[in-house]
Motif scaffolding. Structure first.
Motif, PDB file in Angstrom:
ATOM      1  N   UNK A  13       0.840  -1.189   0.000  1.00  9.47           N
ATOM      2  CA  UNK A  13       0.000   0.000   0.000  1.00  9.47           C
ATOM      3  C   UNK A  13       0.880   1.244   0.000  1.00  9.47           C
ATOM      4  N   UNK A  14       1.421   1.541  -1.178  1.00 13.39           N
ATOM      5  CA  UNK A  14       2.287   2.703  -1.394  1.00 13.39           C
ATOM      6  C   UNK A  14       1.797   3.416  -2.650  1.00 13.39           C
ATOM      7  N   UNK A  15       2.021   4.717  -2.704  1.00 21.46           N
ATOM      8  CA  UNK A  15       1.700   5.462  -3.923  1.00 21.46           C
ATOM      9  C   UNK A  15       2.603   4.987  -5.059  1.00 21.46           C
ATOM     10  N   UNK A  16       2.070   5.015  -6.270  1.00 17.51           N
ATOM     11  CA  UNK A  16       2.874   4.644  -7.439  1.00 17.51           C
ATOM     12  C   UNK A  16       3.919   5.731  -7.662  1.00 17.51           C
ATOM     13  N   UNK A  17       5.187   5.339  -7.634  1.00 19.65           N
ATOM     14  CA  UNK A  17       6.257   6.318  -7.816  1.00 19.65           C
ATOM     15  C   UNK A  17       7.026   6.118  -9.125  1.00 19.65           C
ATOM     16  N   UNK A  18       6.409   5.430 -10.075  1.00 22.13           N
ATOM     17  CA  UNK A  18       7.029   5.256 -11.391  1.00 22.13           C
ATOM     18  C   UNK A  18       7.090   6.602 -12.110  1.00 22.13           C
ATOM     19  N   UNK A  19       8.119   6.771 -12.933  1.00 23.91           N
ATOM     20  CA  UNK A  19       8.275   7.986 -13.725  1.00 23.91           C
ATOM     21  C   UNK A  19       8.351   7.571 -15.188  1.00 23.91           C
ATOM     22  N   UNK A  37      11.489   1.274   2.020  1.00 28.12           N
ATOM     23  CA  UNK A  37      10.824   0.813   3.242  1.00 28.12           C
ATOM     24  C   UNK A  37      11.337  -0.563   3.654  1.00 28.12           C
ATOM     25  N   UNK A  38      11.549  -1.445   2.681  1.00 30.86           N
ATOM     26  CA  UNK A  38      12.102  -2.767   2.996  1.00 30.86           C
ATOM     27  C   UNK A  38      13.511  -2.646   3.581  1.00 30.86           C
ATOM     28  N   UNK A  39      14.318  -1.766   3.013  1.00 34.56           N
ATOM     29  CA  UNK A  39      15.663  -1.547   3.554  1.00 34.56           C
ATOM     30  C   UNK A  39      15.581  -1.079   5.004  1.00 34.56           C
ATOM     31  N   UNK A  40      14.669  -0.161   5.275  1.00 38.63           N
ATOM     32  CA  UNK A  40      14.493   0.334   6.641  1.00 38.63           C
ATOM     33  C   UNK A  40      14.055  -0.789   7.568  1.00 38.63           C
ATOM     34  N   UNK A  41      13.083  -1.575   7.139  1.00 41.72           N
ATOM     35  CA  UNK A  41      12.573  -2.679   7.961  1.00 41.72           C
ATOM     36  C   UNK A  41      13.653  -3.729   8.197  1.00 41.72           C
ATOM     37  N   UNK A  42      14.446  -4.028   7.177  1.00 45.21           N
ATOM     38  CA  UNK A  42      15.539  -4.990   7.353  1.00 45.21           C
ATOM     39  C   UNK A  42      16.561  -4.474   8.360  1.00 45.21           C
ATOM     40  N   UNK A  43      16.878  -3.193   8.290  1.00 46.08           N
ATOM     41  CA  UNK A  43      17.804  -2.605   9.259  1.00 46.08           C
ATOM     42  C   UNK A  43      17.236  -2.734  10.674  1.00 46.08           C
ATOM     43  N   UNK A  44      15.929  -2.554  10.811  1.00 44.94           N
ATOM     44  CA  UNK A  44      15.270  -2.722  12.117  1.00 44.94           C
ATOM     45  C   UNK A  44      15.388  -4.160  12.608  1.00 44.94           C
ATOM     46  N   UNK A  45      15.476  -5.102  11.676  1.00 44.88           N
ATOM     47  CA  UNK A  45      15.635  -6.521  12.016  1.00 44.88           C
ATOM     48  C   UNK A  45      17.103  -6.896  12.236  1.00 44.88           C
ATOM     49  N   UNK A 109       5.230  -4.611   8.920  1.00 41.87           N
ATOM     50  CA  UNK A 109       4.784  -3.323   8.380  1.00 41.87           C
ATOM     51  C   UNK A 109       3.387  -3.508   7.790  1.00 41.87           C
ATOM     52  N   UNK A 110       2.380  -2.823   8.333  1.00 38.69           N
ATOM     53  CA  UNK A 110       1.001  -3.031   7.853  1.00 38.69           C
ATOM     54  C   UNK A 110       0.765  -2.617   6.400  1.00 38.69           C
ATOM     55  N   UNK A 111       1.731  -1.935   5.790  1.00 40.24           N
ATOM     56  CA  UNK A 111       1.570  -1.573   4.377  1.00 40.24           C
ATOM     57  C   UNK A 111       1.791  -2.771   3.456  1.00 40.24           C
ATOM     58  N   UNK A 112       2.350  -3.852   3.981  1.00 40.73           N
ATOM     59  CA  UNK A 112       2.568  -5.072   3.201  1.00 40.73           C
ATOM     60  C   UNK A 112       1.527  -6.105   3.599  1.00 40.73           C
ATOM     61  N   UNK A 113       0.982  -6.811   2.609  1.00 40.42           N
ATOM     62  CA  UNK A 113      -0.039  -7.828   2.904  1.00 40.42           C
ATOM     63  C   UNK A 113       0.083  -8.998   1.934  1.00 40.42           C
ATOM     64  N   UNK A 114      -0.620 -10.074   2.265  1.00 36.91           N
ATOM     65  CA  UNK A 114      -0.676 -11.280   1.421  1.00 36.91           C
ATOM     66  C   UNK A 114       0.713 -11.797   1.065  1.00 36.91           C
ATOM     67  N   UNK A 115       1.585 -11.869   2.059  1.00 34.73           N
ATOM     68  CA  UNK A 115       2.965 -12.325   1.860  1.00 34.73           C
ATOM     69  C   UNK A 115       2.963 -13.832   1.597  1.00 34.73           C
ATOM     70  N   UNK A 116       3.563 -14.238   0.475  1.00 30.85           N
ATOM     71  CA  UNK A 116       3.629 -15.646   0.082  1.00 30.85           C
ATOM     72  C   UNK A 116       5.039 -15.984  -0.380  1.00 30.85           C
TER      73      UNK A 116
END
Length: 134
Positions: A13-19, A37-45, A109-116
């Motif tokens: 659940x992030x805004x589309x940042x494609x250019x 965000x993943x880099x930040x979360x990994x650093x937190x881990x 992170x609640x912005x990520x869902x349906x992880x498979x």
């Protein structure tokens, strides 16, 4: 020995940042904010990573520190796909621990869902993924 799943799909659940340029071609693919965000979360881990860099025209790549230990490629295939690659610098047990840290980074992170999670073969065959890596 069980093959460790290294392909993980998820919704984000992030805004589309494609250019795009004037012709409609991709100049910068979407997913930069997701990769950051993943880099930040990994650093937190406890898994320090280098900032994401554009990977060709379709995704984002980042790697753990020290450089070359574990690499990630993020791309949108509906849903998002993150590929985790042991680039030769990580022992098998440490690699599994990093895969689990990646899973925790996604589900915390609640912005990520349906992880498979999938092995490459499972993903290529369109098999059902698992809720956890191993």
């Amino acid at each position: 020995m069980t093959t460790v799943p290294t392909f993980v799909t998820f919704f984000a659940d992030f805004a589309d940042d494609a250019v795009f340029n004037a012709a409609g071609d991709v100049e910068r693919p979407g997913g930069n904010a997701i990769a950051a965000a993943l880099c930040h979360q990994l650093a937190e881990e406890g898994v320090p990573v280098f900032p994401p860099v554009q990977h060709s025209f379709y995704g984002w790549a980042f790697a753990t520190k020290p450089k070359g230990a574990l690499g990630f490629v993020l791309q949108y295939v509906d849903p998002w796909l993150l590929i985790c690659e042991n680039q030769g610098g990580v022992a098998p047990d440490e690699f599994i621990a990093m895969v689990h840290a990646t899973h925790r980074a996604l589900v915390s992170d609640p912005r990520f869902s349906s992880v498979q999670w999938f092995t490459r073969t499972e993903f290529d065959k369109g098999a059902q993924g698992a809720n956890e890596p191993v």
